[in-house]
Design a protein around this motif. Structure first.
Motif, mmCIF file in Angstrom:
data_model
loop_
_atom_site.group_PDB
_atom_site.id
_atom_site.type_symbol
_atom_site.label_atom_id
_atom_site.label_comp_id
_atom_site.label_asym_id
_atom_site.label_seq_id
_atom_site.Cartn_x
_atom_site.Cartn_y
_atom_site.Cartn_z
ATOM 1 N N UNK A 103 0.838 -1.211 0.000
ATOM 2 C CA UNK A 103 0.000 0.000 0.000
ATOM 3 C C UNK A 103 0.867 1.253 0.000
ATOM 4 N N UNK A 104 1.962 1.192 0.764
ATOM 5 C CA UNK A 104 2.895 2.312 0.809
ATOM 6 C C UNK A 104 3.471 2.598 -0.579
ATOM 7 N N UNK A 111 8.552 8.100 -3.771
ATOM 8 C CA UNK A 111 9.394 7.980 -2.577
ATOM 9 C C UNK A 111 10.199 6.687 -2.658
ATOM 10 N N UNK A 112 9.523 5.611 -3.026
ATOM 11 C CA UNK A 112 10.194 4.313 -3.123
ATOM 12 C C UNK A 112 11.201 4.309 -4.272
ATOM 13 N N UNK A 113 10.847 4.957 -5.382
ATOM 14 C CA UNK A 113 11.770 5.048 -6.526
ATOM 15 C C UNK A 113 13.069 5.733 -6.131
ATOM 16 N N UNK A 114 12.954 6.802 -5.341
ATOM 17 C CA UNK A 114 14.144 7.524 -4.895
ATOM 18 C C UNK A 114 15.059 6.601 -4.093
ATOM 19 N N UNK A 171 9.229 -4.905 -3.930
ATOM 20 C CA UNK A 171 8.681 -3.567 -4.109
ATOM 21 C C UNK A 171 9.084 -2.947 -5.435
ATOM 22 N N UNK A 172 10.301 -3.257 -5.875
ATOM 23 C CA UNK A 172 10.777 -2.738 -7.165
ATOM 24 C C UNK A 172 9.900 -3.248 -8.302
ATOM 25 N N UNK A 173 9.433 -4.489 -8.191
ATOM 26 C CA UNK A 173 8.554 -5.051 -9.217
ATOM 27 C C UNK A 173 7.146 -4.479 -9.096
ATOM 28 N N UNK A 174 6.699 -4.244 -7.872
ATOM 29 C CA UNK A 174 5.318 -3.805 -7.632
ATOM 30 C C UNK A 174 5.007 -2.460 -8.268
ATOM 31 N N UNK A 175 6.019 -1.610 -8.428
ATOM 32 C CA UNK A 175 5.789 -0.261 -8.970
ATOM 33 C C UNK A 175 5.072 -0.296 -10.313
ATOM 34 N N UNK A 176 5.433 -1.253 -11.167
ATOM 35 C CA UNK A 176 4.869 -1.307 -12.522
ATOM 36 C C UNK A 176 3.756 -2.342 -12.679
ATOM 37 N N UNK A 177 3.340 -2.968 -11.581
ATOM 38 C CA UNK A 177 2.316 -4.021 -11.654
ATOM 39 C C UNK A 177 0.904 -3.453 -11.585
ATOM 40 N N UNK A 178 -0.038 -4.183 -12.231
ATOM 41 C CA UNK A 178 -1.442 -3.825 -12.086
ATOM 42 C C UNK A 178 -1.994 -4.503 -10.828
ATOM 43 N N UNK A 179 -3.289 -4.324 -10.561
ATOM 44 C CA UNK A 179 -3.887 -4.827 -9.323
ATOM 45 C C UNK A 179 -3.757 -6.342 -9.206
ATOM 46 N N UNK A 180 -4.028 -7.062 -10.298
ATOM 47 C CA UNK A 180 -3.969 -8.527 -10.268
ATOM 48 C C UNK A 180 -2.535 -9.002 -10.024
ATOM 49 N N UNK A 181 -1.587 -8.378 -10.712
ATOM 50 C CA UNK A 181 -0.178 -8.751 -10.539
ATOM 51 C C UNK A 181 0.301 -8.452 -9.118
ATOM 52 N N UNK A 182 -0.163 -7.345 -8.572
ATOM 53 C CA UNK A 182 0.246 -6.983 -7.208
ATOM 54 C C UNK A 182 -0.309 -7.964 -6.178
ATOM 55 N N UNK A 183 -1.537 -8.427 -6.422
ATOM 56 C CA UNK A 183 -2.119 -9.383 -5.484
ATOM 57 C C UNK A 183 -1.319 -10.682 -5.477
ATOM 58 N N UNK A 184 -0.894 -11.113 -6.672
ATOM 59 C CA UNK A 184 -0.058 -12.317 -6.747
ATOM 60 C C UNK A 184 1.286 -12.067 -6.075
ATOM 61 N N UNK A 185 1.816 -10.863 -6.271
ATOM 62 C CA UNK A 185 3.086 -10.503 -5.644
ATOM 63 C C UNK A 185 2.969 -10.550 -4.122
#
Length: 214
Positions: A103-104, A111-114, A171-185
């Protein structure tokens, strides 16, 4: 009395402008443009001030960047405290922590990218500052583990370092993921962290059995 009020107003205006510069710099970060590519002139323009006025608030862009790192680290530590409060209300420790972390990233991708980019950037000052902030995050996690289980401190340190490394990579992968991909992550990350936790527990008890046999 009037001079005191005037100084107070000026201090507030200066703090607002400083805040505007930090926000402007964050706004200009994206997947293609890292902090090193930011222009002082463009940051000042977005903040609504002249480029020459920038130096009233920061010595240079590096000092601005370090202020951004400090703020990012504080946000991370607040994240962990937020997760702890959620855990106190009930629920899985790992699921709550992972969900809060993702969620963060969703709410604060820049912020995370930095933190992610500058962690391996060319500036040693940036690398050191980010390493310190991540270490603060690890220390708070170690403190939680020390109070939550019966394992020695050095086991909890190793466990916390592994967990933070895995979480940051996810988290690095999550930045570019959609909702479904993030849930699997999220599910994959929970499983990976559970393996670390159980592995630490198994290793500790295996060592205890060895000591008892001596």
């Amino acid at each position: 009395m009037k001079n005191v009020k005037t100084c107070g107003v000026r201090a507030q205006q200066k703090e607002r402008t400083r805040r505007s510069l930090i926000d402007a710099a964050f706004n200009q970060l994206n997947a293609e443009q890292g902090f090193a590519s930011l222009s002082l002139r463009e940051v000042a323009r977005e903040a609504g001030i002249a480029a020459t006025s920038f130096y009233r608030h920061f010595r240079d862009m590096d000092e601005l960047g370090l202020a951004m790192v400090d703020e990012s680290g504080l946000t991370l530590r607040q994240l962990l405290r937020q997760a702890r409060k959620r855990i106190e209300k009930g629920g899985s420790v790992l699921r709550t922590s992972v969900t809060t972390f993702i969620e963060f990233i969703d709410k604060n991708p820049k912020v995370f990218l930095l933190l992610l980019r500058e962690k391996a950037g060319t500036s040693s000052a940036f690398r050191s500052a980010i390493a310190r902030e991540i270490q603060h995050f690890i220390v708070e996690l170690v403190d939680y583990l020390d109070n939550a289980n019966q394992m020695p401190h050095h086991y909890n340190e190793a466990q916390a370092e592994a967990m933070v490394t895995i979480a940051f990579n996810a988290g690095a992968e999550a930045i570019d993921f959609d909702i479904i991909q993030r849930q699997k992550l999220i599910e994959d990350l929970i499983f990976q962290l559970r393996m670390v936790s159980r592995g630490a527990y198994y290793l500790y008890h295996k060592e205890q059995v060895k000591l008892e046999k001596k």
